[in-house]
Design an enzyme around this catalytic site. Structure first.
Site, PDB file in Angstrom:
ATOM      1  N   TYR A 163       3.464   3.125  -6.740  1.00 47.92           N
ATOM      2  CA  TYR A 163       3.168   2.790  -5.348  1.00 47.92           C
ATOM      3  C   TYR A 163       2.257   3.821  -4.692  1.00 47.92           C
ATOM      4  O   TYR A 163       1.224   3.473  -4.099  1.00 47.92           O
ATOM      5  CB  TYR A 163       4.471   2.655  -4.562  1.00 47.92           C
ATOM      6  N   LYS A 167      -1.721   3.268  -3.315  1.00 46.28           N
ATOM      7  CA  LYS A 167      -2.193   3.408  -1.944  1.00 46.28           C
ATOM      8  C   LYS A 167      -3.289   4.478  -1.849  1.00 46.28           C
ATOM      9  O   LYS A 167      -4.199   4.371  -1.022  1.00 46.28           O
ATOM     10  CB  LYS A 167      -1.026   3.746  -1.016  1.00 46.28           C
TER      11      LYS A 167
END
Length: 245
Positions: A163, A167
């Site tokens: 994750y 990002k």
């Protein structure tokens, strides 16, 4: 009437962003991977008197779905004023760098990075027809490489192999996209909605969906003198609202 497309908008922050843009007088195309869920979300908004909303089937990991959504939107409007790339996934709850499966990491990147690129490229022609197009890429404070290397940062221990890197990659793409569009009316920014209580994190965040969505909408409504190529994050930079990359 100005128009907006929001991916992953059938619930949570995306849904609330749709509501707020509707309240600002936009016609909103509510992107949803499942069209029935999107229709139910649109019906809820219409029941509130917010009639200028239409669901559109859009799976950001499916090229055929993206192409069909672009074709459908092209029959409805000749221009698009706002694109909010909101759809995103977390991946597994534990993401150690040495043992996370490559498959899980790829799955997260497919939605959080490649999906954003694919949707942006598919709809850029409609955005170019707007006199003041805005692209909002929904990121996370956990995508800041600078802060992840700072032991004094409050989220320093919150590391992950899928994750957070996804990002960070999205942030990098935002910079490249903003640079490519630097001499145009576009404003392209990454926005951290903050640690918000949603299904995404099992409602563990302290922030409200309304406040999170307002951050996205603020970037979507930037005027001609507004900034581009910025990483907005009230959570990580409450004084200036700008996070280090």
């Amino acid at each position: 009437m100005k128009t907006a497309l929001i991916t992953g908008a059938n619930k949570s922050i995306g849904f609330e962003a749709a509501r707020q843009l509707l309240q600002h007088g936009y016609h909103v195309y509510l992107g949803s991977r499942d069209l029935q869920n999107g229709q139910q979300a649109a019906d809820l908004l219409k029941a509130e008197g917010l009639a200028e909303v239409e669901p559109i089937q859009l799976d950001v990991t499916d090229s055929a779905s993206i192409a069909a959504a672009r074709e459908a939107l092209g029959h409805k409007t000749s221009s698009l004023d706002v694109l909010i790339n909101n759809a995103g996934i977390l991946g597994s709850t534990s993401q150690p760098a040495l043992t996370s499966s490559l498959g899980m990491i790829k799955e997260v990147f497919e939605t959080n990075v490649f999906g954003v690129i694919a949707v942006t490229q598919a709809f850029i022609d409609l955005l170019r027809q707007s006199p003041a197009p805005r692209i909002v890429n929904v990121t996370s404070g956990l995508g800041s490489l600078t802060l992840h290397n700072d032991p004094s940062w409050k989220y320093y221990p919150v590391k992950g192999a899928a994750y957070q890197p996804s990002k960070a990659a999205l942030n990098a793409y935002t910079i490249m996209l903003a640079y490519e569009l630097r001499d145009t009316p576009f404003k392209v920014n990454a926005v951290d909605p903050g640690y918000t209580a949603t299904d995404f994190n099992h409602h563990s965040g302290p922030g409200s969906v309304a406040d999170a969505a307002a951050r996205l909408v603020k970037a979507a409504l930037l005027g001609p003198e507004g900034p581009t190529s910025q990483f907005f994050s009230d959570d990580n930079a409450p004084e200036k609202g700008i996070s280090p990359w």
